[in-house]
Design a protein around this motif. Sequence first.
Motif, short mmCIF file in Angstrom:
data_model
loop_
_atom_site.label_atom_id
_atom_site.label_comp_id
_atom_site.label_asym_id
_atom_site.label_seq_id
_atom_site.Cartn_x
_atom_site.Cartn_y
_atom_site.Cartn_z
N ASP B 138 23.10 -3.96 -31.56
CA ASP B 138 22.62 -4.09 -29.89
C ASP B 138 24.02 -5.67 -29.86
O ASP B 138 24.16 -6.29 -30.18
N PRO B 139 24.94 -4.51 -29.33
CA PRO B 139 26.01 -5.78 -29.44
C PRO B 139 26.38 -6.85 -27.77
O PRO B 139 26.52 -7.97 -28.24
N LYS B 140 25.15 -6.78 -27.45
CA LYS B 140 24.78 -7.81 -26.75
C LYS B 140 24.02 -8.76 -26.61
O LYS B 140 23.74 -9.87 -25.97
N SER B 141 23.23 -8.50 -28.16
CA SER B 141 22.44 -9.84 -28.33
C SER B 141 22.77 -10.88 -28.87
O SER B 141 24.39 -11.00 -28.55
N TYR B 148 25.15 -7.50 -35.38
CA TYR B 148 25.94 -6.51 -34.99
C TYR B 148 26.40 -5.19 -36.26
O TYR B 148 26.90 -6.23 -37.01
N GLY B 149 25.42 -3.58 -36.53
CA GLY B 149 26.18 -3.25 -37.85
C GLY B 149 27.39 -2.54 -38.00
O GLY B 149 27.88 -1.98 -38.95
N ARG B 150 28.63 -2.10 -36.23
CA ARG B 150 29.13 -1.55 -35.88
C ARG B 150 29.77 -1.86 -37.26
O ARG B 150 30.78 -2.85 -36.89
N GLY B 362 24.64 3.55 -33.32
CA GLY B 362 24.08 3.62 -35.02
C GLY B 362 22.47 4.21 -34.63
O GLY B 362 22.20 4.39 -36.07
N ASP B 363 21.93 3.60 -33.57
CA ASP B 363 20.48 5.04 -33.32
C ASP B 363 20.79 6.07 -33.17
O ASP B 363 22.00 6.63 -32.57
#
Lengths: 316, 386
Positions: B138-141, B148-150, B362-363
């Motif tokens: 989640d880039p917005k967390s 964020y793992g991307r 990645g989900d």
Amino acid sequence: MFTVFIDQFWQLTISGIALGFIYVLIALGYTMVYGVLRMINFANSEIFMWGTFGAIVASRDLFGYNQTSEPAHGAKLALVLFIQLFASMAFAGLTAVTVEFVAYRRLRAKGTNRLATLISAIGMSMVLSEVMRLLTASRPVGSPRILEKVILVEVWGAQIRLDTLITIMAAGAIFIILERFVKLSRMGKAIRAVSMNEDAAKLMGINLNRVITTTFLVGGLATGAAGFFYITVYEYTKFNIGFTMGLAAFTAAVIGGIGNIRGAFFGGVSLGLAEVYASAILGTQWKSVTIFIVLVLVLLFKPSGLFGEAVTQTRA
Amino acid sequence: MNKKIKASAAIVAAIALSFGAFATTSASAATKTFTLAYQGPLSGGEASTGIDEQNGVKYAIKVFEAANPGYKINLVSVDDEGDPAVASKVAPGVGTNTKIIGLIGPAYSGATIASLPYYKAGNLTVISPSATRVSLTDPKSPTAKSDYGRPIFHRVVATDDKQGPALAKFATAGNTAAKVFVFDDQSSYAVPLRGYVEAALKNVKGATLVGGDSVPNTTTDFSPTIAKIKSAGANVVIYTGYYSQAAVFVKQLRDSGSTATFAGGDGVFNQQFAVLAGKAGEGAKLTGVAGLADVDPKIEADFKAKIGVSSGVYAVESIDAANIFLSGIKNGKTTRAAMNKWVKSYNFKGIAGANIKFNQHGDISEGGFAGFLVTGGTLVNKGPVA
């Protein structure tokens, strides 16, 4: 915030006292050794952990109980519990004496300073916990249920369970026996003599090594008994449980005044109560914080702990 | 006794371990040898989960090697004990070992977060079979910067924000006046999951949240928590931590005379829970993902024949994750960069039948949680919780 505390006060008190009695016995292990050597035996937490395994080895391997077997009854119950207690104490007692031989005696004989034995004891504690980790493949070990946890009576909404009652009574009895042993027996007098003045005791013909080994043994036996009660109440152990329990018991010993046997008693019980009360009032996440605030406050007003005078007088 | 000393002991152990692990990679000299890694708790209290997952990976490799003669796959075992502190010590070595072209794992979210910086630096693609913390994708967390793992993190398991509602629903099913008590073990997995469960309870008809607690995962005496449960009059107790503590807790809950329903998430979802809890565990409701035996008994039989033990939790996810890398190897993706591209564009059916395709974070889009009831000492699948 206080509703749980008021609502469940007596239940919490009983749980706290039972937990406190387990702390008392482990704290004895710390305090006995400190009383004689003026050193903390940091391996005591792992001696406790080995004691818990003693109880499981007895019930599981000696009597063949497993997770699904029925609890024991009558004479068999008494026998199994007694052998478990014996095994815990034997495991822990032997471990304690081994610790003394390996980590203390040889270094003492060479006349090293106190810090060296402190480190070697910490080393022993790591060895003891790693060996158990390898033996158990790092997994938690459940204990078979030997004692059926019958609710005996309910008083003011508090359940008095058989295992809590046995823990409080038997741990209390073991404490009294040890306290009397140190106070009245010949060996107990020798222990106290060494505690007061090592050199004078030697001059009076006391065998120093024997006294120290006995002290470790007695401390180990108390700690081992704690392991048995822990298993009976919580039915669970793991190679790393020593750390948390040991730290709590050590704190109890310091609150009571380390080196003082009665101090260990009051320190242990008050710590057990403080833990459950704090968990109930503030939430379990505040348990450790509260305990250490209590510790700091006690040391602030009474630096030697609640019962600590005797120690500071004998050695400045 | 001393925390610092324990920590330095862990460093020594970690170094020794990583040396041990890498010694195996250079041993073989077959013509087409490729190296993958599995990371998870292989020792420590959570070892059962990691060993089960690694067995799934080993099974997938055996099947692949049998079907594709001439390929040899080395598997590096990376033991993080499920502990972020240990993970941050073993991950640098894995990140810089460029022989490893793909990593299945890490098993746990906290350990994943600790490992991510090293794998991002090395562009090592990871596919976790079981790290379910939402912020990982989640880039917005609020914690996106570290979590964020991307572009390297992927997972073949549904996330905690989907598990929360499933657990809330399954725990209260059949109870028209559920008074629910939720507590966590303060871990980076359990705390957010508790939040999702509590939020989801608002949408469950007849259910009310009556209390909660947060209990350190070293706790063995749960009497204060049980006092709170009784005081709140809860008839459903949900624990969002892991199985070893759950077993200790549920015994004490039953011994106190409470008959409240006990429920837990996929951290409790483990056969060892039923073993350790014994009779007290009976009737416990757990959410998790369906096991291999539920998916296909034939594959399960083959698994047992090849590995020697029955498959455990996350076997399906572990096999799926391994298969994604193995199919990449077969298609000539033998560098970390090529493997990353392959995983990003992957779109095939997993062994449970759902389509595996990763979104940009990645989900996976399909797949969900099933409810399990502890019956007679085993976890019995009660079907998907939708």
